[in-house]
Scaffold this motif. Structure first.
Motif, PDB file in Angstrom:
ATOM      1  N   ARG A  82     -16.146  -6.283  80.176  1.00 35.52           N
ATOM      2  CA  ARG A  82     -14.940  -5.577  80.594  1.00 35.52           C
ATOM      3  C   ARG A  82     -13.834  -5.620  79.552  1.00 35.52           C
ATOM      4  O   ARG A  82     -12.891  -4.816  79.617  1.00 35.52           O
ATOM      5  N   SER A  83     -13.931  -6.541  78.588  1.00 39.43           N
ATOM      6  CA  SER A  83     -12.881  -6.651  77.570  1.00 39.43           C
ATOM      7  C   SER A  83     -13.169  -5.845  76.311  1.00 39.43           C
ATOM      8  O   SER A  83     -12.274  -5.622  75.498  1.00 39.43           O
ATOM      9  N   LEU A  84     -14.401  -5.410  76.115  1.00 38.69           N
ATOM     10  CA  LEU A  84     -14.733  -4.604  74.941  1.00 38.69           C
ATOM     11  C   LEU A  84     -13.949  -3.296  74.954  1.00 38.69           C
ATOM     12  O   LEU A  84     -13.847  -2.647  75.992  1.00 38.69           O
ATOM     13  N   VAL A  85     -13.422  -2.916  73.791  1.00 37.56           N
ATOM     14  CA  VAL A  85     -12.669  -1.661  73.692  1.00 37.56           C
ATOM     15  C   VAL A  85     -13.381  -0.736  72.711  1.00 37.56           C
ATOM     16  O   VAL A  85     -13.582  -1.084  71.547  1.00 37.56           O
ATOM     17  N   LEU A  86     -13.755   0.428  73.184  1.00 39.53           N
ATOM     18  CA  LEU A  86     -14.424   1.430  72.352  1.00 39.53           C
ATOM     19  C   LEU A  86     -13.361   2.264  71.646  1.00 39.53           C
ATOM     20  O   LEU A  86     -12.620   3.018  72.284  1.00 39.53           O
ATOM     21  N   LEU A  87     -13.274   2.113  70.327  1.00 39.80           N
ATOM     22  CA  LEU A  87     -12.247   2.795  69.543  1.00 39.80           C
ATOM     23  C   LEU A  87     -12.715   4.144  69.007  1.00 39.80           C
ATOM     24  O   LEU A  87     -11.910   5.062  68.827  1.00 39.80           O
ATOM     25  N   LYS A  88     -13.988   4.268  68.735  1.00 36.64           N
ATOM     26  CA  LYS A  88     -14.533   5.528  68.224  1.00 36.64           C
ATOM     27  C   LYS A  88     -15.958   5.677  68.724  1.00 36.64           C
ATOM     28  O   LYS A  88     -16.716   4.703  68.764  1.00 36.64           O
ATOM     29  N   PRO A 131       0.699   4.640  65.478  1.00 35.10           N
ATOM     30  CA  PRO A 131      -0.446   3.734  65.385  1.00 35.10           C
ATOM     31  C   PRO A 131      -1.750   4.434  65.025  1.00 35.10           C
ATOM     32  O   PRO A 131      -1.873   5.657  65.162  1.00 35.10           O
ATOM     33  N   LEU A 132      -2.706   3.635  64.620  1.00 39.73           N
ATOM     34  CA  LEU A 132      -4.069   4.130  64.477  1.00 39.73           C
ATOM     35  C   LEU A 132      -4.653   4.369  65.871  1.00 39.73           C
ATOM     36  O   LEU A 132      -5.264   5.406  66.136  1.00 39.73           O
ATOM     37  N   PHE A 133      -4.433   3.397  66.759  1.00 36.38           N
ATOM     38  CA  PHE A 133      -4.800   3.525  68.169  1.00 36.38           C
ATOM     39  C   PHE A 133      -3.647   2.963  68.996  1.00 36.38           C
ATOM     40  O   PHE A 133      -3.235   1.825  68.780  1.00 36.38           O
ATOM     41  N   PRO A 134      -3.120   3.724  69.945  1.00 37.30           N
ATOM     42  CA  PRO A 134      -1.938   3.267  70.683  1.00 37.30           C
ATOM     43  C   PRO A 134      -2.269   2.203  71.727  1.00 37.30           C
ATOM     44  O   PRO A 134      -3.423   2.040  72.142  1.00 37.30           O
ATOM     45  N   PHE A 135      -1.242   1.507  72.142  1.00 37.17           N
ATOM     46  CA  PHE A 135      -1.347   0.562  73.249  1.00 37.17           C
ATOM     47  C   PHE A 135      -1.985   1.250  74.449  1.00 37.17           C
ATOM     48  O   PHE A 135      -1.620   2.364  74.809  1.00 37.17           O
ATOM     49  N   GLY A 136      -2.982   0.594  75.043  1.00 35.48           N
ATOM     50  CA  GLY A 136      -3.654   1.161  76.210  1.00 35.48           C
ATOM     51  C   GLY A 136      -4.818   2.075  75.893  1.00 35.48           C
ATOM     52  O   GLY A 136      -5.477   2.583  76.813  1.00 35.48           O
ATOM     53  N   PHE A 137      -5.103   2.284  74.596  1.00 33.99           N
ATOM     54  CA  PHE A 137      -6.193   3.178  74.214  1.00 33.99           C
ATOM     55  C   PHE A 137      -7.545   2.531  74.484  1.00 33.99           C
ATOM     56  O   PHE A 137      -7.713   1.325  74.365  1.00 33.99           O
ATOM     57  N   GLY A 138      -8.520   3.345  74.809  1.00 37.21           N
ATOM     58  CA  GLY A 138      -9.881   2.872  74.968  1.00 37.21           C
ATOM     59  C   GLY A 138     -10.752   3.981  75.516  1.00 37.21           C
ATOM     60  O   GLY A 138     -10.493   4.512  76.600  1.00 37.21           O
ATOM     61  N   LEU A 139     -11.769   4.378  74.745  1.00 36.98           N
ATOM     62  CA  LEU A 139     -12.705   5.397  75.208  1.00 36.98           C
ATOM     63  C   LEU A 139     -13.618   4.817  76.276  1.00 36.98           C
ATOM     64  O   LEU A 139     -13.810   3.596  76.356  1.00 36.98           O
ATOM     65  N   ALA A 160     -14.126  -2.856  69.395  1.00 35.56           N
ATOM     66  CA  ALA A 160     -13.362  -4.096  69.276  1.00 35.56           C
ATOM     67  C   ALA A 160     -13.898  -5.064  70.321  1.00 35.56           C
ATOM     68  O   ALA A 160     -13.695  -4.869  71.520  1.00 35.56           O
ATOM     69  N   ALA A 161     -14.613  -6.088  69.857  1.00 36.52           N
ATOM     70  CA  ALA A 161     -15.218  -7.054  70.779  1.00 36.52           C
ATOM     71  C   ALA A 161     -14.398  -8.334  70.865  1.00 36.52           C
ATOM     72  O   ALA A 161     -14.766  -9.246  71.609  1.00 36.52           O
ATOM     73  N   TRP A 162     -13.308  -8.403  70.087  1.00 36.49           N
ATOM     74  CA  TRP A 162     -12.444  -9.590  70.063  1.00 36.49           C
ATOM     75  C   TRP A 162     -13.276 -10.837  69.772  1.00 36.49           C
ATOM     76  O   TRP A 162     -14.106 -10.825  68.888  1.00 36.49           O
ATOM     77  N   LEU A 163     -13.085 -11.908  70.518  1.00 34.62           N
ATOM     78  CA  LEU A 163     -13.892 -13.120  70.358  1.00 34.62           C
ATOM     79  C   LEU A 163     -14.631 -13.348  71.673  1.00 34.62           C
ATOM     80  O   LEU A 163     -14.100 -13.964  72.597  1.00 34.62           O
ATOM     81  N   PRO A 164     -15.850 -12.841  71.774  1.00 35.92           N
ATOM     82  CA  PRO A 164     -16.533 -12.824  73.069  1.00 35.92           C
ATOM     83  C   PRO A 164     -17.034 -14.177  73.545  1.00 35.92           C
ATOM     84  O   PRO A 164     -17.453 -14.295  74.704  1.00 35.92           O
ATOM     85  N   GLY A 165     -17.022 -15.192  72.686  1.00 31.87           N
ATOM     86  CA  GLY A 165     -17.490 -16.501  73.119  1.00 31.87           C
ATOM     87  C   GLY A 165     -19.000 -16.585  73.192  1.00 31.87           C
ATOM     88  O   GLY A 165     -19.721 -15.875  72.493  1.00 31.87           O
ATOM     89  N   ASP A 215     -26.256  -0.404  79.873  1.00 28.45           N
ATOM     90  CA  ASP A 215     -26.462  -0.983  81.195  1.00 28.45           C
ATOM     91  C   ASP A 215     -25.150  -0.962  81.986  1.00 28.45           C
ATOM     92  O   ASP A 215     -25.157  -0.920  83.219  1.00 28.45           O
ATOM     93  N   TYR A 216     -24.051  -1.004  81.250  1.00 23.28           N
ATOM     94  CA  TYR A 216     -22.710  -0.867  81.814  1.00 23.28           C
ATOM     95  C   TYR A 216     -21.916   0.057  80.901  1.00 23.28           C
ATOM     96  O   TYR A 216     -22.223   0.192  79.714  1.00 23.28           O
ATOM     97  N   GLY A 217     -20.880   0.688  81.440  1.00 19.26           N
ATOM     98  CA  GLY A 217     -20.049   1.565  80.636  1.00 19.26           C
ATOM     99  C   GLY A 217     -18.895   0.813  79.984  1.00 19.26           C
ATOM    100  O   GLY A 217     -18.520  -0.286  80.418  1.00 19.26           O
ATOM    101  N   PHE A 218     -18.333   1.394  78.951  1.00 21.87           N
ATOM    102  CA  PHE A 218     -17.110   0.872  78.345  1.00 21.87           C
ATOM    103  C   PHE A 218     -15.927   1.213  79.244  1.00 21.87           C
ATOM    104  O   PHE A 218     -15.754   2.367  79.659  1.00 21.87           O
ATOM    105  N   THR A 219     -15.086   0.214  79.518  1.00 20.37           N
ATOM    106  CA  THR A 219     -13.901   0.429  80.350  1.00 20.37           C
ATOM    107  C   THR A 219     -12.646  -0.206  79.768  1.00 20.37           C
ATOM    108  O   THR A 219     -11.547   0.059  80.250  1.00 20.37           O
ATOM    109  N   GLY A 220     -12.770  -1.057  78.742  1.00 19.72           N
ATOM    110  CA  GLY A 220     -11.643  -1.836  78.228  1.00 19.72           C
ATOM    111  C   GLY A 220     -10.578  -0.989  77.543  1.00 19.72           C
ATOM    112  O   GLY A 220     -10.867   0.066  76.967  1.00 19.72           O
ATOM    113  N   LYS A 221      -9.342  -1.473  77.599  1.00 27.88           N
ATOM    114  CA  LYS A 221      -8.205  -0.797  76.971  1.00 27.88           C
ATOM    115  C   LYS A 221      -7.475  -1.789  76.060  1.00 27.88           C
ATOM    116  O   LYS A 221      -7.475  -2.987  76.308  1.00 27.88           O
TER     117      LYS A 221
END
Length: 290
Positions: free
Chosen positions: A74-80, A275-283, A228-233, A246-252
């Motif tokens: 749920r935290s992954l953000v699809l930028l492109k 910005p390159l990508f604005p606050f709240g962006f996420g495909l 953008a997967a940040w630090l997934p642990g 298996d799941y869709g991208f939903t993160g912003k």
């Protein structure tokens, strides 16, 4: 209360001097101590100072790991995702013939976790129990699909192996607090070279493991998809869950992604907000039906 891991005796000597010479009032010290003691009394630490060790059996239990895996998804953000909405790259096919996985971050648990993990500054390598992104990819694709891992492939290797696509996993090395300070916020070498080499020769998905937005504008046009997967642990399987549909991208984005560091600081509402990508962006993507 002061957090000084090494030179704490110098702090004690310095503060004692300041109090004795009336630079810091004793009432200020008493106030700080009183607030700390109040919280400890409220928590019952004087009656029960030790942790409940009966709960240790739940550390790393399957239920907790499954929840952590969901948090990753749920935290992954699809930028492109492809050159345009009509030609998406993600989700990836599990039945591809030959997949290249590149980048040290694909097979490094310490890099996935970042700082404040096992040690203060974090570590590289097999630091704790979990699933690397490479292992997650191997677990997810069709048994007939060949997964080739090459940390830093040259262009000839990429071109000569007829890969269906590549997954490039690069990012920052672990840090905490001031050790992460950066004036340029660039991806450490050889990350940029790996991205440009691989993406110049084959369809590529770049997965970024970083604790913050970093410089990607110079490479963005070459990348077919960026996550953008940040630090997934420890639960890298959550990354593969979404890459393969298996799941869709939903993160912003929880913060603005800049174009260049010269723009910083830059926040929503600023006159120079570009910005390159604005606050709240996420495909977003939809799950693939089995």
């Amino acid at each position: 209360m002061v957090m000084l891991p090494y030179n704490y005796t110098e702090f004690i000597d310095g503060l004692t001097y300041l109090v004795n010479n009336n630079f810091v009032q004793m009432t200020r010290i008493d106030d700080a101590v009183k607030r700390i003691l109040r919280v400890k009394f409220q928590m019952g630490l004087f009656e029960n100072p030790l942790a409940d060790y009966s709960l240790t059996k739940y550390l790393g239990c399957p239920e907790h790991r499954e929840l952590a895996r969901e948090a990753v998804r749920r935290s992954l953000v699809l930028l492109k995702n492809g050159a345009n909405a009509d030609e998406p790259v993600l989700p990836l096919s599990k039945k591809a013939t030959n997949i290249l996985v590149a980048g040290a971050h694909a097979n490094n648990m310490g890099y996935q976790c970042g700082g404040w993990t096992i040690t203060w500054q974090g570590l590289s390598g097999n630091t704790t129990i979990g699933t690397t992104i490479l292992s997650a990819i191997e677990n997810t694709v069709d048994p007939e699909t060949k997964v080739v891992y090459k940390e830093n492939p040259d262009s000839e290797f990429v071109k000569s192996n007829n890969f269906s696509y590549a997954i490039v996993v690069v990012g920052e090395t672990p840090y905490a607090e001031g050790s992460g300070d950066s004036l340029n916020l660039t991806i450490p070498a050889p990350g940029p070279d790996i991205m440009t080499t691989v993406c110049a020769s084959v369809k590529c998905v770049v997965v970024l493991l970083t604790g913050r937005p970093v410089v990607i504008q110079p490479y963005l046009a070459q990348m077919d998809a960026v996550v953008a997967a940040w630090l997934p642990g420890t639960e890298g399987q959550g990354v593969a869950d979404v890459l393969f549909g298996d799941y869709g991208f939903t993160g912003k984005l929880a913060r603005t992604w800049f174009k260049t560091v010269d723009q910083l600081p830059m926040n929503v509402g600023d006159s120079h907000y570009d910005p390159l990508f604005p606050f709240g962006f996420g495909l977003t993507t939809e799950p693939v039906k089995a």
